[in-house]
Scaffold this active site. Structure first.
Site, mmCIF file in Angstrom:
data_model
loop_
_atom_site.group_PDB
_atom_site.id
_atom_site.type_symbol
_atom_site.label_atom_id
_atom_site.label_comp_id
_atom_site.label_asym_id
_atom_site.label_seq_id
_atom_site.Cartn_x
_atom_site.Cartn_y
_atom_site.Cartn_z
ATOM 1 N N GLY A 19 0.477 -1.316 -0.132
ATOM 2 C CA GLY A 19 -0.054 -0.078 -0.073
ATOM 3 C C GLY A 19 0.730 0.997 -0.387
ATOM 4 O O GLY A 19 0.524 2.270 0.670
ATOM 5 N N GLY A 49 -0.169 5.105 -0.524
ATOM 6 C CA GLY A 49 -1.165 5.441 -0.327
ATOM 7 C C GLY A 49 -0.953 6.926 0.463
ATOM 8 O O GLY A 49 0.638 7.050 0.394
ATOM 9 N N ASP A 95 2.468 -1.853 -4.096
ATOM 10 C CA ASP A 95 0.498 -1.409 -4.268
ATOM 11 C C ASP A 95 0.573 -1.640 -5.564
ATOM 12 O O ASP A 95 0.965 -2.235 -6.502
ATOM 13 C CB ASP A 95 0.954 0.277 -4.915
ATOM 14 C CG ASP A 95 -0.485 1.066 -4.061
ATOM 15 O OD1 ASP A 95 -1.181 -0.214 -4.421
ATOM 16 O OD2 ASP A 95 -0.368 1.452 -3.192
ATOM 17 N N TYR A 126 -16.009 0.197 7.667
ATOM 18 C CA TYR A 126 -13.820 0.819 7.872
ATOM 19 C C TYR A 126 -14.021 0.233 9.314
ATOM 20 O O TYR A 126 -12.592 -0.573 10.099
ATOM 21 C CB TYR A 126 -13.940 2.039 7.408
ATOM 22 C CG TYR A 126 -12.634 2.336 7.765
ATOM 23 C CD1 TYR A 126 -11.838 1.888 7.250
ATOM 24 C CD2 TYR A 126 -12.362 3.325 8.468
ATOM 25 C CE1 TYR A 126 -10.647 2.378 7.266
ATOM 26 C CE2 TYR A 126 -10.937 4.007 8.804
ATOM 27 C CZ TYR A 126 -10.269 3.500 8.031
ATOM 28 O OH TYR A 126 -9.235 3.708 8.277
HETATM 29 C C1 AKB Z 1 -10.627 7.517 7.416
HETATM 30 O O1 AKB Z 1 -11.107 9.991 8.383
HETATM 31 O O2 AKB Z 1 -11.946 6.826 7.307
HETATM 32 C C2 AKB Z 1 -9.346 7.815 7.648
HETATM 33 C C3 AKB Z 1 -9.370 7.372 8.973
HETATM 34 C C4 AKB Z 1 -9.655 8.711 10.068
HETATM 35 O O3 AKB Z 1 -9.380 6.051 9.791
HETATM 36 N N1 AKB Z 1 -8.283 9.361 7.782
#
Ligand code: AKB
Length: 329
Positions: A21, A24, A47, A156
């Protein structure tokens, strides 16, 4: 142990380093920092796509790698024999909400593939970033403690929380020296973030230097934890080079530096560019921001391995504006 640029610190790193990665926001800067600390040829940047600005990764090896391709990862590990892997490839919060199944697959399967490969090949250390996104709407928002209610409500955040537990499991079951930090929003001038909820705090500086108005996608009083890139790099390298007995948290460490709202960063920029204007048009990222901490208690990181940030908001603003102005055509 710190080394002067170009020196190879062989007492700490007798082999090479693989950064997955590498193109990034964090990867580009981490590769440069690692190449300064060790020797450029020892730090392999990888990457899924070639870098948009190849000069940023020049001076050392670059390899194409889709982290979901275990066969290719095995080949690269056999070729370079890395002692450390930094696995940074992930979809960030806003992008993963739009593409949840791929977000889960990349973030989760990618981590498990790297952890499995590290155990199979005897890689000494793995670094994997977690995030403030592991916390959710039930978490105490101010000075969020290291151990508390989590209940993340983004794809996430769920993937980061599960990933933390996997890191701890691989450490306990396999003795793998895997280390992790819960990054706040990261702000730097060398590269742009992509697909995060904290991205506004980078974009706003670019608009200010370009002499434009900035339309902010968060409300003006939304406080989030943030960190300037030099502090993030320092924290990452300090964590990875701390003696193993000092690393007491094998899920991921809370990490803090500053906390501000869009109105406060605007005021900080206006000290240098008085005419700078910001308008507000909150979108779906507002809900994500509302579910995250406003500030972080990172006392465990300070206690265990001596974490101490160098930058507050105004110091970061002065440095960001200076560098972005220098970079203007
Ligand atoms: C996001 O905004 O998704 C990232 C994080 C805070 O992990 N920058």
């Amino acid at each position: 142990m710190a080394t002067t640029p170009g020196d190879t610190d062989t007492s700490v790193l007798p082999g090479s380093v693989l950064v997955i990665g590498a193109c990034g926001q964090l990867g580009l800067e981490l590769v440069a920092a690692l190449r300064q600390r060790y020797a450029p040829h020892l730090v392999v940047a990888a990457d899924v796509r070639p870098p948009k600005n190849p000069e940023m990764l020049a001076g050392g090896p670059f390899e194409l790698l889709d982290v979901l391709d275990r066969t290719r990862l095995d080949k690269l590990i056999r070729q370079y024999r890395p002692k450390q892997i930094y696995h940074l490839a992930a979809l960030l919060s806003a992008t993963a909400e739009k593409n949840p199944l791929f977000g889960w697959q990349l973030n989760m399967d990618g981590l498990l593939i790297v952890l499995e490969a590290a155990v199979a090949h005897g890689v000494a250390q793995v670094y994997w970033p977690s995030s403030i996104a592991v916390f959710g709407p039930d978490t105490p928002r101010d000075h969020t403690p290291q151990v508390t209610i989590m209940n993340p409500n983004t794809v996430y955040g769920i993937s980061k929380l599960a990933g933390e537990q996997w890191c701890e499991w691989y450490h306990r079951k396999h003795g793998l020296d895997v280390r992790s930090l819960r990054y706040p929003g990261l702000i730097g001038y060398k590269s742009l973030p992509g697909g995060g909820t904290t991205d506004y705090a980078v974009d706003i500086y670019h608009k200010a230097v370009a002499g434009s108005t900035y339309e902010c996608f968060l409300e003006e009083d939304t406080y989030l934890p943030m960190m300037y890139m030099p502090d993030a790099l320092k924290a990452t390298l300090d964590l990875m080079h701390a003696p193993a007995e000092q690393i007491k948290v094998r899920t991921s460490y809370n990490l803090g530096a500053m906390s501000f709202s869009p109105a406060e960063i605007t005021a900080s920029i206006q000290k240098h560019i008085p005419g700078f204007e910001v308008t507000y048009k909150p979108d779906g990222r507002q809900q994500i921001a509302n579910s995250w901490p406003a500030s972080i208690d990172d006392s465990k990181a300070r206690q265990d391995w001596g974490w101490q940030p160098d930058f507050d908001l105004d110091k970061m603003t002065a440095d960001m504006l200076l560098h972005l102005k220098e970079m203007q055509p």
